[in-house]
Design an enzyme around this catalytic site. Structure first.
Site, short mmCIF file in Angstrom:
data_model
loop_
_atom_site.label_atom_id
_atom_site.label_comp_id
_atom_site.label_asym_id
_atom_site.label_seq_id
_atom_site.Cartn_x
_atom_site.Cartn_y
_atom_site.Cartn_z
N ASP A 45 0.74 -0.90 0.10
CA ASP A 45 -0.23 -0.48 0.00
C ASP A 45 1.06 1.32 0.25
O ASP A 45 0.56 2.24 0.44
CB ASP A 45 -0.97 0.04 0.91
CG ASP A 45 -0.21 -0.08 2.47
OD1 ASP A 45 0.71 -0.06 2.41
OD2 ASP A 45 -1.28 0.07 3.29
N SER A 46 2.22 1.27 0.33
CA SER A 46 3.06 2.30 -0.16
C SER A 46 3.05 3.12 -1.51
O SER A 46 3.43 4.33 -2.10
CB SER A 46 4.44 1.97 0.38
OG SER A 46 4.33 0.49 -0.76
N ASP A 84 -1.00 -5.85 -0.07
CA ASP A 84 -1.89 -5.19 1.44
C ASP A 84 -3.66 -4.84 1.19
O ASP A 84 -3.41 -5.06 0.14
CB ASP A 84 -1.37 -3.56 1.09
CG ASP A 84 0.21 -3.99 2.25
OD1 ASP A 84 0.56 -5.07 3.30
OD2 ASP A 84 1.29 -3.17 1.76
N LYS A 113 -1.09 -9.27 2.63
CA LYS A 113 -0.52 -9.09 3.95
C LYS A 113 -2.00 -7.74 4.75
O LYS A 113 -2.07 -7.26 4.38
CB LYS A 113 0.76 -7.98 3.72
CG LYS A 113 0.99 -7.53 4.89
CD LYS A 113 2.69 -6.97 4.69
CE LYS A 113 3.03 -5.93 4.28
NZ LYS A 113 2.46 -4.56 4.61
N GLU A 115 -2.21 -5.35 9.24
CA GLU A 115 -0.95 -4.37 9.74
C GLU A 115 -1.77 -4.75 11.15
O GLU A 115 -2.50 -4.82 11.17
CB GLU A 115 -0.97 -3.10 9.65
CG GLU A 115 0.03 -3.04 8.26
CD GLU A 115 -0.01 -1.54 8.15
OE1 GLU A 115 -0.33 -0.25 9.52
OE2 GLU A 115 0.52 -1.18 6.94
N GLU A 181 8.96 -4.23 10.87
CA GLU A 181 9.46 -3.16 10.32
C GLU A 181 9.70 -1.62 11.28
O GLU A 181 9.03 -2.09 11.99
CB GLU A 181 7.69 -2.40 9.17
CG GLU A 181 8.77 -0.78 8.83
CD GLU A 181 7.38 -0.29 7.72
OE1 GLU A 181 6.32 -0.65 7.51
OE2 GLU A 181 7.98 1.10 7.29
O1 KIV Z 1 3.27 -0.76 1.28
C1 KIV Z 1 4.61 -1.21 1.28
O2 KIV Z 1 6.01 -0.78 1.04
C2 KIV Z 1 5.00 -2.05 2.63
C3 KIV Z 1 6.32 -2.04 3.08
C4 KIV Z 1 6.41 -2.37 4.81
C5 KIV Z 1 7.23 -2.81 2.45
O3 KIV Z 1 4.39 -3.11 3.22
#
Ligand code: KIV
Length: 278
Positions: A45-46, A84, A113, A115, A181
């Site tokens: 999600d970056s 993500d 993924k 959080e 992270e």
């Molecule tokens: O979205 C992202 O880039 C991440 C980083 C921690 C790799 O989750």
């Protein structure tokens, strides 16, 4: 060649072979990452920041990351693809199931993924029960940046204990891997020994079972200061700017295109057209 599986990366941990992961957001980048033999790709999600120009990951919507997941899938034949789950898209177990359905069925990824630690255990349990492989993300969790900031996490004893408890809890809930992270390297190494699933670090030292980096950071796509945890393995941004400057100069001096980039026709045909219209 078959696609990398979760069993493959577990085997890599068991055999102490480091796992490489990079974020990828589109088709052509996925082709490049595959050519480089990167075994695991994260549609992170970056992309809210590096592709969409937002300040944080918070505004990203499921439909937006879904589009990027589809692009990456089309460019990747071999890597394990993770996507993500965006902010608030797994606030309840039902939200998580709906998001997972979209990202897995329409995005074509192999894993998701999300959080959080103990607080997302019910969500991880539900998703894994439904056959969705989940990677948990601990430490600096950017979706909570308005709450926790962007600093190193788990430095004091109490925070480190919580992180260890979270890691054990998400493993027990069924997570197949943990992303760590920006936490102290010593703590990341300890967590990596305590859990039997792979840990993938970013800013978490060399003691993790693998490493992940953001595409734009490793390739040096942006000018200016990179995050401390990033290493620029190339300066592609500068090369792109230089290439575009040359292109512009060639257009402006009429050095481009040349005959090599143009098609031609028989002289008699153009002569007749010129006589008639010219
Ligand atoms: O979205 C992202 O880039 C991440 C980083 C921690 C790799 O989750």
């Amino acid at each position: 060649m078959r696609r990398v599986t979760i069993a493959d990366i577990q085997k890599m941990k068991n055999e102490h072979r480091p796992i490489t992961m990079v974020t990828v957001y589109d088709y052509s980048s996925a082709l490049i990452a595959e050519k480089a033999g990167i075994p695991t790709l994260l549609v992170g999600d970056s992309l809210a920041m590096v592709m969409h120009g937002h300040d944080t990951t918070v505004p990203l919507k499921v439909e937006e990351i879904l589009l990027h997941a589809q692009m990456v899938k089309r460019g990747s034949q071999q890597a394990l693809i993770l996507v993500d789950m965006p902010f608030m898209s797994y606030a309840t177990e039902q939200d998580a199931v709906n998001t997972a359905r979209l990202l897995m069925q329409e995005g074509g990824c192999q894993a998701l993924k999300l959080e959080g630690g103990a607080e997302v255990v019910p969500v991880i349990r539900r998703l894994t029960e439904m056959g969705v492989p989940v990677m948990a993300h601990l430490g600096l969790t950017p979706q909570s940046q308005h709450q926790i900031g962007l600093r190193v996490q788990g430095r004091d004893e109490q925070a480190a204990r919580k992180l260890i408890r979270d890691a054990l809890a998400v493993e027990k809930a069924g997570a197949f891997a943990i992303l760590l992270e920006v936490i102290p390297a010593e703590l990341a190494a300890l967590v990596s020994r305590l859990v039997s699933i792979p840990t993938i670090g970013i800013g978490a030292g060399v003691g993790c079972d693998g490493q992940v980096q953001v595409w734009h950071d490793v390739l040096g796509l942006f000018d200016g200061k990179s995050p401390r945890h990033a290493k620029r393995f190339a300066e592609i941004g500068a090369q792109m700017t230089e290439a575009l400057e040359h292109y512009k100069a060639d257009v402006e001096t009429r050095s481009f295109p040349t005959g090599a980039q143009s098609a031609s026709m028989e002289a008699a045909v153009i002569e007749s057209l010129e006589n008639e219209f010219g």
